[in-house]
Design a protein around this motif. Structure first.
Motif, PDB file in Angstrom:
ATOM      1  N   ASP A 232      22.396  17.797  45.356  1.00  0.00           N
ATOM      2  CA  ASP A 232      22.624  16.380  45.088  1.00  0.00           C
ATOM      3  C   ASP A 232      21.335  15.554  45.143  1.00  0.00           C
ATOM      4  O   ASP A 232      21.368  14.338  44.958  1.00  0.00           O
ATOM      5  CB  ASP A 232      23.641  15.805  46.081  1.00  0.00           C
ATOM      6  CG  ASP A 232      23.188  15.912  47.532  1.00  0.00           C
ATOM      7  OD1 ASP A 232      22.355  16.795  47.838  1.00  0.00           O
ATOM      8  OD2 ASP A 232      23.670  15.129  48.370  1.00  0.00           O
ATOM      9  N   HIS A 241      22.426   9.059  50.530  1.00  0.00           N
ATOM     10  CA  HIS A 241      22.984  10.359  50.894  1.00  0.00           C
ATOM     11  C   HIS A 241      23.798  10.247  52.173  1.00  0.00           C
ATOM     12  O   HIS A 241      23.397   9.560  53.121  1.00  0.00           O
ATOM     13  CB  HIS A 241      21.866  11.381  51.105  1.00  0.00           C
ATOM     14  CG  HIS A 241      21.043  11.639  49.880  1.00  0.00           C
ATOM     15  ND1 HIS A 241      21.375  12.585  48.944  1.00  0.00           N
ATOM     16  CD2 HIS A 241      19.900  11.043  49.434  1.00  0.00           C
ATOM     17  CE1 HIS A 241      20.473  12.591  47.975  1.00  0.00           C
ATOM     18  NE2 HIS A 241      19.566  11.661  48.250  1.00  0.00           N
ATOM     19  N   VAL A 242      24.922  10.922  52.188  1.00  0.00           N
ATOM     20  CA  VAL A 242      25.753  11.002  53.389  1.00  0.00           C
ATOM     21  C   VAL A 242      25.256  12.189  54.210  1.00  0.00           C
ATOM     22  O   VAL A 242      25.183  13.320  53.692  1.00  0.00           O
ATOM     23  CB  VAL A 242      27.236  11.180  53.029  1.00  0.00           C
ATOM     24  CG1 VAL A 242      28.066  11.350  54.298  1.00  0.00           C
ATOM     25  CG2 VAL A 242      27.728   9.997  52.213  1.00  0.00           C
ATOM     26  N   PRO A 243      24.899  11.981  55.479  1.00  0.00           N
ATOM     27  CA  PRO A 243      24.399  13.102  56.283  1.00  0.00           C
ATOM     28  C   PRO A 243      25.438  14.226  56.364  1.00  0.00           C
ATOM     29  O   PRO A 243      26.630  13.978  56.521  1.00  0.00           O
ATOM     30  CB  PRO A 243      24.158  12.476  57.657  1.00  0.00           C
ATOM     31  CG  PRO A 243      24.010  11.015  57.407  1.00  0.00           C
ATOM     32  CD  PRO A 243      24.909  10.715  56.239  1.00  0.00           C
ATOM     33  N   ARG A 244      24.968  15.442  56.244  1.00  0.00           N
ATOM     34  CA  ARG A 244      25.853  16.603  56.387  1.00  0.00           C
ATOM     35  C   ARG A 244      25.066  17.780  56.936  1.00  0.00           C
ATOM     36  O   ARG A 244      23.839  17.816  56.849  1.00  0.00           O
ATOM     37  CB  ARG A 244      26.506  16.961  55.055  1.00  0.00           C
ATOM     38  CG  ARG A 244      25.560  17.175  53.898  1.00  0.00           C
ATOM     39  CD  ARG A 244      26.297  17.299  52.569  1.00  0.00           C
ATOM     40  NE  ARG A 244      25.383  17.387  51.439  1.00  0.00           N
ATOM     41  CZ  ARG A 244      24.807  18.504  51.018  1.00  0.00           C
ATOM     42  NH1 ARG A 244      25.098  19.648  51.621  1.00  0.00           N
ATOM     43  NH2 ARG A 244      23.979  18.494  49.988  1.00  0.00           N
ATOM     44  N   ALA A 245      25.783  18.732  57.499  1.00  0.00           N
ATOM     45  CA  ALA A 245      25.138  19.877  58.140  1.00  0.00           C
ATOM     46  C   ALA A 245      24.605  20.842  57.085  1.00  0.00           C
ATOM     47  O   ALA A 245      25.335  21.217  56.166  1.00  0.00           O
ATOM     48  CB  ALA A 245      26.127  20.586  59.048  1.00  0.00           C
ATOM     49  N   ARG A 247      23.078  24.547  55.656  1.00  0.00           N
ATOM     50  CA  ARG A 247      23.145  25.979  55.947  1.00  0.00           C
ATOM     51  C   ARG A 247      21.769  26.448  56.433  1.00  0.00           C
ATOM     52  O   ARG A 247      20.777  25.710  56.351  1.00  0.00           O
ATOM     53  CB  ARG A 247      23.564  26.751  54.702  1.00  0.00           C
ATOM     54  CG  ARG A 247      22.652  26.542  53.504  1.00  0.00           C
ATOM     55  CD  ARG A 247      23.110  27.332  52.297  1.00  0.00           C
ATOM     56  NE  ARG A 247      22.357  26.959  51.097  1.00  0.00           N
ATOM     57  CZ  ARG A 247      21.160  27.405  50.786  1.00  0.00           C
ATOM     58  NH1 ARG A 247      20.555  28.267  51.607  1.00  0.00           N
ATOM     59  NH2 ARG A 247      20.544  27.018  49.678  1.00  0.00           N
ATOM     60  N   THR A 252      19.110  18.843  54.212  1.00  0.00           N
ATOM     61  CA  THR A 252      19.912  17.773  53.633  1.00  0.00           C
ATOM     62  C   THR A 252      19.293  16.438  54.029  1.00  0.00           C
ATOM     63  O   THR A 252      18.511  16.349  54.976  1.00  0.00           O
ATOM     64  CB  THR A 252      21.371  17.824  54.117  1.00  0.00           C
ATOM     65  OG1 THR A 252      21.403  17.735  55.554  1.00  0.00           O
ATOM     66  CG2 THR A 252      22.052  19.120  53.680  1.00  0.00           C
ATOM     67  N   GLY A 254      19.982  12.124  54.757  1.00  0.00           N
ATOM     68  CA  GLY A 254      20.934  11.085  55.113  1.00  0.00           C
ATOM     69  C   GLY A 254      20.301   9.726  54.915  1.00  0.00           C
ATOM     70  O   GLY A 254      19.130   9.513  55.274  1.00  0.00           O
ATOM     71  N   THR A 341      20.022  23.499  64.466  1.00  0.00           N
ATOM     72  CA  THR A 341      19.953  22.415  63.488  1.00  0.00           C
ATOM     73  C   THR A 341      19.004  21.346  63.999  1.00  0.00           C
ATOM     74  O   THR A 341      19.214  20.774  65.070  1.00  0.00           O
ATOM     75  CB  THR A 341      21.340  21.814  63.226  1.00  0.00           C
ATOM     76  OG1 THR A 341      22.188  22.819  62.664  1.00  0.00           O
ATOM     77  CG2 THR A 341      21.234  20.658  62.231  1.00  0.00           C
ATOM     78  N   GLU A 343      17.123  17.666  63.359  1.00  0.00           N
ATOM     79  CA  GLU A 343      17.285  16.381  62.661  1.00  0.00           C
ATOM     80  C   GLU A 343      16.128  15.470  63.031  1.00  0.00           C
ATOM     81  O   GLU A 343      15.675  15.451  64.177  1.00  0.00           O
ATOM     82  CB  GLU A 343      18.583  15.690  63.055  1.00  0.00           C
ATOM     83  CG  GLU A 343      19.855  16.430  62.699  1.00  0.00           C
ATOM     84  CD  GLU A 343      21.060  15.755  63.338  1.00  0.00           C
ATOM     85  OE1 GLU A 343      21.534  14.739  62.794  1.00  0.00           O
ATOM     86  OE2 GLU A 343      21.491  16.237  64.408  1.00  0.00           O
TER      87      GLU A 343
END
Length: 359
Positions: A232, A241-245, A247, A252, A254, A341, A343
């Motif tokens: 995206d 952008h919508v934050p997402r986890a 892989r 990604t 946000g 993960t 951030e």
């Protein structure tokens, strides 16, 4: 700059592959060349004539350095592999200068911001580089040496001949043996050599934990887009952008961002980047944006402050400031290495992020 962009991914992956290979050879007990084995003359015609500028010295030519042993170090100031090589180069420069060793750095930039001589000059101060540095913005010296990687070390004898080279980080004992052998060739027993150099490799300069690295260099700009790039994220288009986890080994975004050729740039406060990774160390080449105003940020590991696993550029709460375009060490884990993960949340608009690296 197009030449450096085209070769950057290959050059750095080659450096990592060479480091992994060296580690595997050591683990297998593979013998290294004997200290007194003769060194061949490599079929190169090295030259420093292509420099676009010099720092820490007046312009140098290799012909001026005949009678000296010369170590040429190709590097760029935001490259983690280069930064991890500097402690050894620094120790050799200090230990063997009185014996006739001259270290010459060749700064060959990967990113556009590394073309700025003011930034390079500041990096020399920050990284304690006090030897002569040729600025190779056009990669003319790189091509003269037929170089292929950052970092790369070339060992030139007192007659001006390349006798050995090392691509990538590591193999420091071998490199020091070559230095000592070339000095002995040049001066014989008339100048007894000192004890081997004491290398202080701490902080960002500490050796990588290659046995546990499962994440590879991850570029965020579209010029190096690969399978890690979110589908995206569209080039040169401001998006929310919508934050997402993510892989493993993917990232990604946000908040508000735009993807450029070399970097992603935040377009609104509180933009975030998430990355799933597996390594002891995590670094990010990061900067404050074109206006130069420092941008505060905070990081989290699996949703929590890093605590004791913070890198040198953040505190235990994960807080830091991007004041200059450079590499920031954000994570150094002290326990078992596993998938996590990461951030980063940036407080101001305009911040730029180029590439994640690991160790």
């Amino acid at each position: 700059m197009q030449a450096s962009r085209a070769m950057s991914t290959f050059a750095r992956w080659l450096a990592l592959a060479l480091a992994l290979a060296a580690a595997a050879a050591m683990a297998a007990g593979r013998p290294t060349p004997a200290a007194d084995a003769p060194l061949p003359v490599e079929p190169l015609q090295p030259s420093l004539a292509g420099a676009t500028g010099w720092l820490n010295a007046r312009p140098l030519a290799l012909e001026q350095l005949r009678g000296k042993v010369v170590l040429v170090d190709f590097w760029t100031y935001s490259c983690i592999n280069c930064l991890r090589t500097l402690p050894a180069v620094r120790a050799w420069a200090r230990t063997y200068a009185s014996q006739g060793l001259v270290v010459v750095g060749v700064h060959a930039p990967e990113f556009e911001f590394e073309h700025d001589p003011r930034r390079v000059r500041q990096a020399l101060v920050d990284q304690h580089v006090d030897w002569p540095v040729a600025i190779d913005d056009d990669f003319r010296i790189w091509r003269a040496f037929r170089n292929e990687a950052w970092p790369a070390l070339y060992f030139i004898d007192a007659q001006g001949r390349v006798r050995h080279h090392v691509l990538g980080e590591g193999r420091y004992d071998e490199s020091e043996r070559v230095i000592r052998q070339l000095l002995a060739e040049a001066h014989g027993s008339a100048a007894p050599l000192p004890a081997v150099a004491a290398v202080d490799a701490t902080g960002i300069g500490a050796a990588p934990d290659l046995a546990h690295v499962r994440s590879g260099e991850t570029y965020l700009g579209y010029a190096h887009a690969d399978g890690a790039t979110p589908p995206d994220v569209l080039p040169e288009r401001a998006q929310q952008h919508v934050p997402r986890a993510p892989r493993l080994n993917a990232w990604t975004l946000g908040g508000g961002w735009v993807q450029r050729g070399e970097f992603v740039e935040s377009t609104a406060p509180d933009g975030s980047i998430a990355l799933r990774f597996h390594s002891r160390d995590l670094h990010l080449v990061l900067g404050p944006g074109p206006d130069g105003r420092p941008v505060a940020f905070r990081i989290a590991i699996d949703g929590h402050a890093p605590g004791a696993d913070h890198g040198v550029d953040v505190d235990e709460q994960g807080r830091g400031v991007a004041a200059h375009d450079r590499l920031y060490q954000l994570v150094r884990q002290h326990g078992d290495v596993a998938d996590h993960t990461f951030e980063i949340h940036l407080d101001g608009a305009g911040a730029r992020a180029w590439v994640f690296t690991f160790g």
